[in-house]
Scaffold this motif. Structure first.
Motif, PDB file in Angstrom:
ATOM      1  N   ASP A   3     -13.001  44.333 -25.217  1.00 49.82           N
ATOM      2  CA  ASP A   3     -12.545  44.103 -26.596  1.00 49.82           C
ATOM      3  C   ASP A   3     -11.024  44.132 -26.757  1.00 49.82           C
ATOM      4  O   ASP A   3     -10.512  44.337 -27.849  1.00 49.82           O
ATOM      5  CB  ASP A   3     -13.170  45.149 -27.531  1.00 49.82           C
ATOM      6  CG  ASP A   3     -12.841  46.580 -27.115  1.00 49.82           C
ATOM      7  OD1 ASP A   3     -12.225  46.768 -26.043  1.00 49.82           O
ATOM      8  OD2 ASP A   3     -13.200  47.508 -27.861  1.00 49.82           O
ATOM      9  N   GLU A   4     -10.290  43.927 -25.657  1.00 49.90           N
ATOM     10  CA  GLU A   4      -8.833  44.084 -25.713  1.00 49.90           C
ATOM     11  C   GLU A   4      -8.135  42.997 -24.892  1.00 49.90           C
ATOM     12  O   GLU A   4      -8.543  42.695 -23.773  1.00 49.90           O
ATOM     13  CB  GLU A   4      -8.475  45.463 -25.150  1.00 49.90           C
ATOM     14  CG  GLU A   4      -7.112  45.953 -25.489  1.00 49.90           C
ATOM     15  CD  GLU A   4      -6.899  47.397 -25.026  1.00 49.90           C
ATOM     16  OE1 GLU A   4      -5.826  47.925 -25.286  1.00 49.90           O
ATOM     17  OE2 GLU A   4      -7.807  47.985 -24.392  1.00 49.90           O
ATOM     18  N   PHE A   5      -7.070  42.410 -25.457  1.00 49.24           N
ATOM     19  CA  PHE A   5      -6.362  41.298 -24.821  1.00 49.24           C
ATOM     20  C   PHE A   5      -4.849  41.439 -25.012  1.00 49.24           C
ATOM     21  O   PHE A   5      -4.395  42.000 -26.012  1.00 49.24           O
ATOM     22  CB  PHE A   5      -6.765  39.955 -25.453  1.00 49.24           C
ATOM     23  CG  PHE A   5      -8.237  39.668 -25.436  1.00 49.24           C
ATOM     24  CD1 PHE A   5      -8.789  38.809 -24.494  1.00 49.24           C
ATOM     25  CD2 PHE A   5      -9.093  40.242 -26.385  1.00 49.24           C
ATOM     26  CE1 PHE A   5     -10.148  38.536 -24.488  1.00 49.24           C
ATOM     27  CE2 PHE A   5     -10.451  39.969 -26.389  1.00 49.24           C
ATOM     28  CZ  PHE A   5     -10.980  39.112 -25.436  1.00 49.24           C
ATOM     29  N   TYR A   6      -4.088  40.877 -24.063  1.00 46.53           N
ATOM     30  CA  TYR A   6      -2.645  40.688 -24.230  1.00 46.53           C
ATOM     31  C   TYR A   6      -2.366  39.192 -24.142  1.00 46.53           C
ATOM     32  O   TYR A   6      -2.956  38.492 -23.311  1.00 46.53           O
ATOM     33  CB  TYR A   6      -1.846  41.388 -23.130  1.00 46.53           C
ATOM     34  CG  TYR A   6      -1.801  42.886 -23.245  1.00 46.53           C
ATOM     35  CD1 TYR A   6      -0.869  43.516 -24.070  1.00 46.53           C
ATOM     36  CD2 TYR A   6      -2.680  43.685 -22.520  1.00 46.53           C
ATOM     37  CE1 TYR A   6      -0.818  44.904 -24.170  1.00 46.53           C
ATOM     38  CE2 TYR A   6      -2.643  45.076 -22.611  1.00 46.53           C
ATOM     39  CZ  TYR A   6      -1.708  45.678 -23.438  1.00 46.53           C
ATOM     40  OH  TYR A   6      -1.666  47.044 -23.543  1.00 46.53           O
ATOM     41  N   ILE A   7      -1.456  38.705 -24.992  1.00 42.89           N
ATOM     42  CA  ILE A   7      -1.055  37.299 -24.961  1.00 42.89           C
ATOM     43  C   ILE A   7       0.456  37.233 -24.789  1.00 42.89           C
ATOM     44  O   ILE A   7       1.194  37.976 -25.444  1.00 42.89           O
ATOM     45  CB  ILE A   7      -1.449  36.565 -26.263  1.00 42.89           C
ATOM     46  CG1 ILE A   7      -2.969  36.600 -26.460  1.00 42.89           C
ATOM     47  CG2 ILE A   7      -0.963  35.121 -26.247  1.00 42.89           C
ATOM     48  CD1 ILE A   7      -3.429  36.070 -27.813  1.00 42.89           C
TER      49      ILE A   7
END
Length: 394
Positions: A105-109
């Motif tokens: 449930d966690e992302f970096y862009i």
């Protein structure tokens, strides 16, 4: 030409709870706990309404229900969470050139350099709206010059909000926050710093690096940098690896079922450990059997999202039982875990009790420090020193 870094951290708020509320809107606004049984289970996730009573993930369910007796306890639906995570991943994948998925449930862009073509903050805002519109799930994000400040901005923006920390304003944003808000700063380190009167991140910013290194060792400089908003860690491109597997070829063909089962157990342990190390879980289990005449058969079954041996090993034994033919010697055996999904071991908390979670954490800590197979189940010990040459498949 060098660009100012533009990093966005995205977090799906109370992910498991939000997914359950999507299927059952009557849960909205209520204290919800998702996890194992009230007897010996552990909390996997909880709503903000439950958190207000002191409930948090990895807490024994029994204790959580004592703190919040009116909470609704839900067992959890592995398939729903995996599907919702894939949905969000696909939207992000189609919208940005470089992103990292760090959990279910966690992302970096990384928007660095995109300012020539787009307003990065506006693009991130539109992406957040699209995810909420298309999935029906609440989401928060933080934007800053590095991963740490972006993640901390997300935490301040929750629930269901967004926050931009402009370049040059990192220290100002961080200063009033408690030091325990720094990701990765453990309870023992926080307590050690509290003893020296360092409670706010602003106190850490003013501290001498040599002093911090004297009391915290090598971590001193790392923590000082994070307190000052310095974080050059890169976005590691997301690669959607589908499976992880290992095989073992026998020097002489073998027809001893117990010996084969023992080796399969050991191989399964190694793969499960690698999954946990890579923060992944699997939802399909398979074994491969190659007989003396080179005829190859596979048996597979769908399983709940997991990286836990106590779930995988009985499955492997069952598949061997199906494939077993006592009259046919075996030349090669293999184990494959597939349909992988990013997600921490937390997703297994539904199936576990406190003791088992502590055991896995302890085993992984020792194996990570001293090498794989330092500790394992008795069934895998006699072949623990053999090299199975596990390989990954993309």
């Amino acid at each position: 030409m060098s660009f100012q870094r533009q990093i966005v951290h995205i977090d799906l708020d109370s992910f498991f709870v939000s997914v359950e509320r999507k299927f059952d809107p009557s849960l909205i606004g209520k204290a919800v706990i998702i996890g194992g049984s009230a007897d010996r289970g552990v909390v996997a996730s909880c709503s903000y309404e439950a958190r207000a009573f002191g409930v948090h993930s990895a807490m024994p369910t029994r204790q959580a229900l004592q703190l919040c007796p009116h909470a609704i306890l839900i067992r959890g639906s592995h398939g729903r969470y995996g599907e919702a995570s894939r949905e969000v991943t696909e939207i992000i994948h189609n919208a940005v050139p470089l992103y990292q998925k760090t959990s279910v449930d966690e992302f970096y862009i990384d928007y660095t350099g995109m300012d020539r073509f787009h307003n990065a903050y506006q693009h991130a805002s539109e992406l957040r709206q699209k995810i909420m519109r298309d999935t029906g799930l609440p989401i928060s994000f933080g934007m800053a010059s590095g991963k740490t400040v972006a993640k901390m901005a997300t935490n301040e923006a929750k629930p269901n909000g967004q926050l931009l920390i402009p370049h040059g304003k990192e220290k100002e944003f961080l200063a009033p926050l408690n030091i325990n808000k720094i990701p990765g700063l453990g309870e023992s380190t926080s307590q050690k710093l509290y003893q020296y009167g360092i409670e706010k991140i602003g106190d850490l910013q003013k501290a001498d690096i040599r002093f911090l290194e004297a009391i915290l060792g090598k971590a001193g400089k790392f923590i000082w940098e994070r307190a000052n908003g310095i974080d050059h860690s890169e976005i590691i491109p997301y690669s959607d690896r589908k499976s992880i597997s290992t095989e073992h070829t026998f020097h002489t063909n073998i027809a001893d079922k117990n010996a084969i089962e023992t080796i399969l157990v050991s191989m399964t342990e190694e793969l499960a450990y690698k999954l946990r190390k890579e923060n992944k879980v699997a939802s399909c289990l398979a074994i491969k059997v190659r007989y003396a005449n080179f005829e190859t058969h596979t048996q597979q079954e769908k399983i709940s999202l997991t990286a836990a041996e106590h779930i995988l090993i009985p499955g492997v034994k069952n598949l061997l039982k199906k494939a077993w033919n006592q009259y046919r010697p075996i030349r090669l055996i293999g184990v494959r875990l597939s349909d992988l999904c990013s997600g921490s071991y937390q997703i297994n908390l539904f199936d576990d009790n406190e003791e088992r979670i502590k055991l896995y954490k302890a085993m992984d800590k020792i194996n990570f420090k001293f090498g794989e197979k330092t500790v394992c189940r008795a069934a895998g010990m006699e072949i623990g020193t053999r090299n199975f040459n596990p390989f990954m498949r993309g």
